[in-house]
Scaffold this active site. Structure first.
Site, PDB file in Angstrom:
ATOM      1  N   GLY A 178       0.812  -1.205   0.000  1.00 18.90           N
ATOM      2  CA  GLY A 178       0.000   0.000   0.000  1.00 18.90           C
ATOM      3  C   GLY A 178       0.843   1.251   0.000  1.00 18.90           C
ATOM      4  O   GLY A 178       2.068   1.192  -0.018  1.00 18.90           O
ATOM      5  N   GLU A 238      -0.785   0.441  -5.951  1.00 18.41           N
ATOM      6  CA  GLU A 238       0.275   0.167  -4.974  1.00 18.41           C
ATOM      7  C   GLU A 238       0.567  -1.330  -4.886  1.00 18.41           C
ATOM      8  O   GLU A 238       1.720  -1.738  -4.777  1.00 18.41           O
ATOM      9  CB  GLU A 238      -0.109   0.721  -3.601  1.00 18.41           C
ATOM     10  CG  GLU A 238      -0.029   2.233  -3.503  1.00 18.41           C
ATOM     11  CD  GLU A 238       1.397   2.756  -3.415  1.00 18.41           C
ATOM     12  OE1 GLU A 238       2.342   1.971  -3.197  1.00 18.41           O
ATOM     13  OE2 GLU A 238       1.570   3.986  -3.569  1.00 18.41           O
ATOM     14  N   GLU A 250       4.309  -2.803  -5.715  1.00 13.62           N
ATOM     15  CA  GLU A 250       5.101  -3.447  -4.674  1.00 13.62           C
ATOM     16  C   GLU A 250       5.238  -4.954  -4.833  1.00 13.62           C
ATOM     17  O   GLU A 250       6.147  -5.544  -4.253  1.00 13.62           O
ATOM     18  CB  GLU A 250       4.504  -3.133  -3.298  1.00 13.62           C
ATOM     19  CG  GLU A 250       4.655  -1.679  -2.923  1.00 13.62           C
ATOM     20  CD  GLU A 250       4.224  -1.373  -1.507  1.00 13.62           C
ATOM     21  OE1 GLU A 250       3.940  -2.308  -0.728  1.00 13.62           O
ATOM     22  OE2 GLU A 250       4.181  -0.179  -1.166  1.00 13.62           O
ATOM     23  N   ASP A 277       4.151   7.347  13.063  1.00 16.68           N
ATOM     24  CA  ASP A 277       5.594   7.260  12.890  1.00 16.68           C
ATOM     25  C   ASP A 277       6.228   8.268  13.841  1.00 16.68           C
ATOM     26  O   ASP A 277       6.050   9.476  13.685  1.00 16.68           O
ATOM     27  CB  ASP A 277       5.950   7.572  11.430  1.00 16.68           C
ATOM     28  CG  ASP A 277       7.441   7.619  11.170  1.00 16.68           C
ATOM     29  OD1 ASP A 277       8.203   6.953  11.905  1.00 16.68           O
ATOM     30  OD2 ASP A 277       7.846   8.324  10.223  1.00 16.68           O
ATOM     31  N   GLU A 295      10.694  -7.641   0.383  1.00 10.32           N
ATOM     32  CA  GLU A 295      10.234  -8.990   0.061  1.00 10.32           C
ATOM     33  C   GLU A 295       8.728  -8.946  -0.090  1.00 10.32           C
ATOM     34  O   GLU A 295       8.068  -8.059   0.451  1.00 10.32           O
ATOM     35  CB  GLU A 295      10.578  -9.982   1.175  1.00 10.32           C
ATOM     36  CG  GLU A 295      12.047 -10.214   1.424  1.00 10.32           C
ATOM     37  CD  GLU A 295      12.273 -11.191   2.574  1.00 10.32           C
ATOM     38  OE1 GLU A 295      11.709 -12.311   2.545  1.00 10.32           O
ATOM     39  OE2 GLU A 295      12.988 -10.826   3.515  1.00 10.32           O
TER      40      GLU A 295
END
Length: 158
Positions: free
Chosen positions: A50, A66, A70, A88, A121
Site C-alpha cells: 500500500g 500500490e 510493490e 511514525d 520482500e
C-alpha cells in the site's frame, strides 16, 4: 466560548495533518499477501502492500496500483472494509507522520509476488497462525488480515 485542543497546530514536535493511504488486503487459498517494508514507518516489518493516495486517485485505484508496484500482483478491488491509524515517531518519541490506512479487500487475479518499489520482500503468509508467526508484523496486520479473510469468505468464496 471556543473549544481548545491540547495540540497546537504550529508545534514543531507534531506532524501535520494525517495522510490518507491505502492498503490492499489480498486473501487467496487460506493465505494473505504481505510485503516487508523497506522504508519508515515500520521499516523491516511485514505489512500489506500500500501507500499514499495520489491527488485525483480513488481509494480502490490507489490500492491496486500500490499492490502492483510493490508485488507485481494484479487484483480486482472489491470494497473498503476498515481503516487503521499508523503513527511514525522519531527517536525522541515525537510524531513525524500520521497515516490513515484505508483497507481495501482485493481479489487476486494473476501474478506471483515479487518485491518491487519500496518492498524488500513479498510473499503469501498462511492465515492460520499469523498472529503467532515468527516475523515482525506491523501493528494491526493480523487483525486486519483476519477481518479481510472473513469478508473474502463471505463475499468472494475465497
Amino acid at each position: 466560548m471556543p473549544l481548545s485542543s491540547p495540540l497546537k497546530p504550529n508545534d514543531p514536535t507534531i506532524a501535520g495533518r494525517p495522510v490518507a493511504a491505502t492498503i490492499a488486503v489480498v486473501v487467496r487459498e487460506g493465505s494473505v499477501l504481505l510485503v516487508k517494508r523497506a522504508n519508515m514507518p515500520d521499516e523491516g516489518k511485514w505489512g500489506f502492500p500500500g501507500g499514499k493516495i495520489e491527488a485525483g486517485e480513488g481509494i480502490n485505484e490507489a490500492a491496486v496500483r500500490e499492490l502492483f508496484e510493490e508485488t507485481r500482483v494484479v487484483a480486482k478491488p472489491h470494497r473498503v472494509f476498515t481503516a487503521v491509524d499508523a503513527f511514525d515517531h522519531d527517536e525522541q518519541g515525537r510524531l513525524r507522520n500520521h497515516y490513515i490506512l484505508i483497507a481495501v479487500l482485493c481479489e487476486w487475479e494473476t501474478g506471483t509476488p515479487v518485491a518491487g518499489d519500496d518492498a524488500l520482500e513479498a510473499r503469501w503468509f498462511p492465515l492460520d497462525g499469523l498472529e503467532h508467526a515468527d516475523v515482525a508484523l506491523s501493528m494491526d496486520v493480523a487483525s486486519v488480515a483476519r477481518s479481510g479473510a472473513d469478508l473474502a469468505l463471505q463475499e468472494l468464496g475465497a
